[in-house]
Design a protein around this motif. Structure first.
Motif, PDB file in Angstrom:
ATOM      1  N   SER A 110      -8.000  14.106  -8.050  1.00  0.00           N
ATOM      2  CA  SER A 110      -6.951  13.228  -7.512  1.00  0.00           C
ATOM      3  C   SER A 110      -6.240  13.888  -6.332  1.00  0.00           C
ATOM      4  CB  SER A 110      -5.957  12.835  -8.602  1.00  0.00           C
ATOM      5  OG  SER A 110      -5.283  13.972  -9.104  1.00  0.00           O
ATOM      6  N   LYS A 111      -6.041  15.199  -6.398  1.00  0.00           N
ATOM      7  CA  LYS A 111      -5.428  15.910  -5.271  1.00  0.00           C
ATOM      8  C   LYS A 111      -6.336  15.863  -4.043  1.00  0.00           C
ATOM      9  CE  LYS A 111      -2.458  19.172  -7.765  1.00  0.00           C
ATOM     10  NZ  LYS A 111      -2.213  20.593  -8.067  1.00  0.00           N
ATOM     11  N   ALA A 112      -7.645  15.950  -4.259  1.00  0.00           N
ATOM     12  CA  ALA A 112      -8.591  15.856  -3.144  1.00  0.00           C
ATOM     13  C   ALA A 112      -8.554  14.461  -2.518  1.00  0.00           C
ATOM     14  CB  ALA A 112     -10.004  16.190  -3.615  1.00  0.00           C
ATOM     15  N   ALA A 113      -8.474  13.436  -3.358  1.00  0.00           N
ATOM     16  CA  ALA A 113      -8.384  12.063  -2.852  1.00  0.00           C
ATOM     17  C   ALA A 113      -7.089  11.872  -2.075  1.00  0.00           C
ATOM     18  CB  ALA A 113      -8.470  11.061  -3.999  1.00  0.00           C
ATOM     19  N   GLN A 114      -5.998  12.436  -2.575  1.00  0.00           N
ATOM     20  CA  GLN A 114      -4.710  12.337  -1.890  1.00  0.00           C
ATOM     21  C   GLN A 114      -4.778  13.037  -0.534  1.00  0.00           C
ATOM     22  OE1 GLN A 114      -1.445  14.655  -3.470  1.00  0.00           O
ATOM     23  NE2 GLN A 114       0.009  13.009  -3.038  1.00  0.00           N
ATOM     24  N   ALA A 115      -5.371  14.224  -0.507  1.00  0.00           N
ATOM     25  CA  ALA A 115      -5.483  14.979   0.746  1.00  0.00           C
ATOM     26  C   ALA A 115      -6.345  14.240   1.773  1.00  0.00           C
ATOM     27  CB  ALA A 115      -6.059  16.362   0.470  1.00  0.00           C
ATOM     28  N   ALA A 116      -7.328  13.490   1.292  1.00  0.00           N
ATOM     29  CA  ALA A 116      -8.194  12.719   2.176  1.00  0.00           C
ATOM     30  C   ALA A 116      -7.540  11.404   2.607  1.00  0.00           C
ATOM     31  CB  ALA A 116      -9.519  12.441   1.477  1.00  0.00           C
ATOM     32  N   GLY A 117      -6.351  11.121   2.079  1.00  0.00           N
ATOM     33  CA  GLY A 117      -5.651   9.884   2.426  1.00  0.00           C
ATOM     34  C   GLY A 117      -6.148   8.682   1.649  1.00  0.00           C
ATOM     35  N   PHE A 142       0.806  -1.211   0.000  1.00  0.00           N
ATOM     36  CA  PHE A 142       0.000   0.000   0.000  1.00  0.00           C
ATOM     37  C   PHE A 142       0.840   1.263   0.000  1.00  0.00           C
ATOM     38  CE2 PHE A 142      -2.819  -3.240   1.810  1.00  0.00           C
ATOM     39  CZ  PHE A 142      -3.825  -3.176   0.871  1.00  0.00           C
ATOM     40  N   ALA A 143       2.054   1.191   0.480  1.00  0.00           N
ATOM     41  CA  ALA A 143       2.934   2.365   0.453  1.00  0.00           C
ATOM     42  C   ALA A 143       3.236   2.768  -0.985  1.00  0.00           C
ATOM     43  CB  ALA A 143       4.222   2.078   1.209  1.00  0.00           C
ATOM     44  N   ALA A 144       3.234   1.792  -1.877  1.00  0.00           N
ATOM     45  CA  ALA A 144       3.482   2.081  -3.290  1.00  0.00           C
ATOM     46  C   ALA A 144       2.365   2.945  -3.864  1.00  0.00           C
ATOM     47  CB  ALA A 144       3.619   0.786  -4.079  1.00  0.00           C
ATOM     48  N   ASP A 145       1.144   2.762  -3.364  1.00  0.00           N
ATOM     49  CA  ASP A 145       0.026   3.583  -3.833  1.00  0.00           C
ATOM     50  C   ASP A 145       0.267   5.052  -3.542  1.00  0.00           C
ATOM     51  OD1 ASP A 145      -1.399   1.481  -4.883  1.00  0.00           O
ATOM     52  OD2 ASP A 145      -2.815   1.328  -3.219  1.00  0.00           O
ATOM     53  N   LYS A 146       0.793   5.340  -2.375  1.00  0.00           N
ATOM     54  CA  LYS A 146       1.045   6.729  -1.996  1.00  0.00           C
ATOM     55  C   LYS A 146       2.088   7.352  -2.915  1.00  0.00           C
ATOM     56  CE  LYS A 146       1.816   9.605   1.988  1.00  0.00           C
ATOM     57  NZ  LYS A 146       1.730   9.646   3.429  1.00  0.00           N
ATOM     58  N   ASP A 147       3.160   6.618  -3.177  1.00  0.00           N
ATOM     59  CA  ASP A 147       4.217   7.106  -4.063  1.00  0.00           C
ATOM     60  C   ASP A 147       3.717   7.241  -5.500  1.00  0.00           C
ATOM     61  OD1 ASP A 147       5.958   7.126  -1.903  1.00  0.00           O
ATOM     62  OD2 ASP A 147       6.834   5.178  -2.403  1.00  0.00           O
ATOM     63  N   LEU A 148       2.946   6.262  -5.957  1.00  0.00           N
ATOM     64  CA  LEU A 148       2.428   6.295  -7.319  1.00  0.00           C
ATOM     65  C   LEU A 148       1.432   7.438  -7.483  1.00  0.00           C
ATOM     66  CD1 LEU A 148       2.357   5.063 -10.115  1.00  0.00           C
ATOM     67  CD2 LEU A 148       0.623   3.465  -9.304  1.00  0.00           C
ATOM     68  N   CYS A 149       0.636   7.671  -6.473  1.00  0.00           N
ATOM     69  CA  CYS A 149      -0.311   8.780  -6.500  1.00  0.00           C
ATOM     70  C   CYS A 149       0.436  10.095  -6.701  1.00  0.00           C
ATOM     71  CB  CYS A 149      -1.115   8.806  -5.202  1.00  0.00           C
ATOM     72  SG  CYS A 149      -2.166  10.248  -5.006  1.00  0.00           S
ATOM     73  N   ALA A 150       1.458  10.314  -5.890  1.00  0.00           N
ATOM     74  CA  ALA A 150       2.229  11.557  -5.980  1.00  0.00           C
ATOM     75  C   ALA A 150       2.937  11.677  -7.331  1.00  0.00           C
ATOM     76  CB  ALA A 150       3.246  11.622  -4.838  1.00  0.00           C
ATOM     77  N   ALA A 151       3.505  10.592  -7.811  1.00  0.00           N
ATOM     78  CA  ALA A 151       4.209  10.619  -9.101  1.00  0.00           C
ATOM     79  C   ALA A 151       3.239  10.900 -10.247  1.00  0.00           C
ATOM     80  CB  ALA A 151       4.936   9.291  -9.335  1.00  0.00           C
ATOM     81  N   ASN A 152       2.062  10.283 -10.199  1.00  0.00           N
ATOM     82  CA  ASN A 152       1.073  10.505 -11.250  1.00  0.00           C
ATOM     83  C   ASN A 152       0.553  11.935 -11.232  1.00  0.00           C
ATOM     84  OD1 ASN A 152       1.344   7.875 -12.104  1.00  0.00           O
ATOM     85  ND2 ASN A 152      -0.627   7.185 -11.333  1.00  0.00           N
ATOM     86  N   ILE A 153       0.320  12.471 -10.035  1.00  0.00           N
ATOM     87  CA  ILE A 153      -0.126  13.863  -9.927  1.00  0.00           C
ATOM     88  C   ILE A 153       0.924  14.785 -10.530  1.00  0.00           C
ATOM     89  CG2 ILE A 153      -0.489  15.760  -8.281  1.00  0.00           C
ATOM     90  CD1 ILE A 153      -2.105  13.799  -6.574  1.00  0.00           C
ATOM     91  N   GLN A 154       2.187  14.513 -10.257  1.00  0.00           N
ATOM     92  CA  GLN A 154       3.256  15.339 -10.811  1.00  0.00           C
ATOM     93  C   GLN A 154       3.287  15.251 -12.328  1.00  0.00           C
ATOM     94  OE1 GLN A 154       5.284  17.544  -9.131  1.00  0.00           O
ATOM     95  NE2 GLN A 154       5.703  18.186 -11.215  1.00  0.00           N
TER      96      GLN A 154
END
Length: 91
Positions: A60-67, A21-33
């Motif tokens: 996607s930024k809202a989903a990231q902010a919500a965790g 699941f940690a990969a999801d956090k990194d992938l989320c940030a990379a995709n947003i960038q």
């Protein structure tokens, strides 16, 4: 350049299939960038299409902010795929 796009797709697919699941956090940030970079470069797309990309970026930024990294990855991966289909010379 197309080879790097294909490599990126394979890496994304591998990370999506990963149970870590940690990969999801990194992938989320990379995709947003990646989407942010695409928007900043302002490709010659119809305004409606660019608005769709911007809307997905905000969602996607809202989903990231919500965790909610899983939703973030789903939104961003789908948008990146659409961006690559519509503008294959960019990658």
């Amino acid at each position: 350049m197309k080879h790097s796009a294909m490599a990126g797709l394979f890496i994304t697919a591998a990370l999506l299939a990963s149970p870590v699941f940690a990969a999801d956090k990194d992938l989320c940030a990379a995709n947003i960038q990646q989407i942010s970079d695409f928007v900043d470069s302002a490709p010659s797309l119809p305004e409606n299409s660019l608005d769709n990309v911007k809307a997905a970026l905000e969602k996607s930024k809202a989903a990231q902010a919500a965790g909610n990294d899983k939703d973030c990855v789903e939104i961003t991966s789908g948008m990146i795929t659409k961006m690559q289909i519509r503008n294959p010379t960019r990658n």
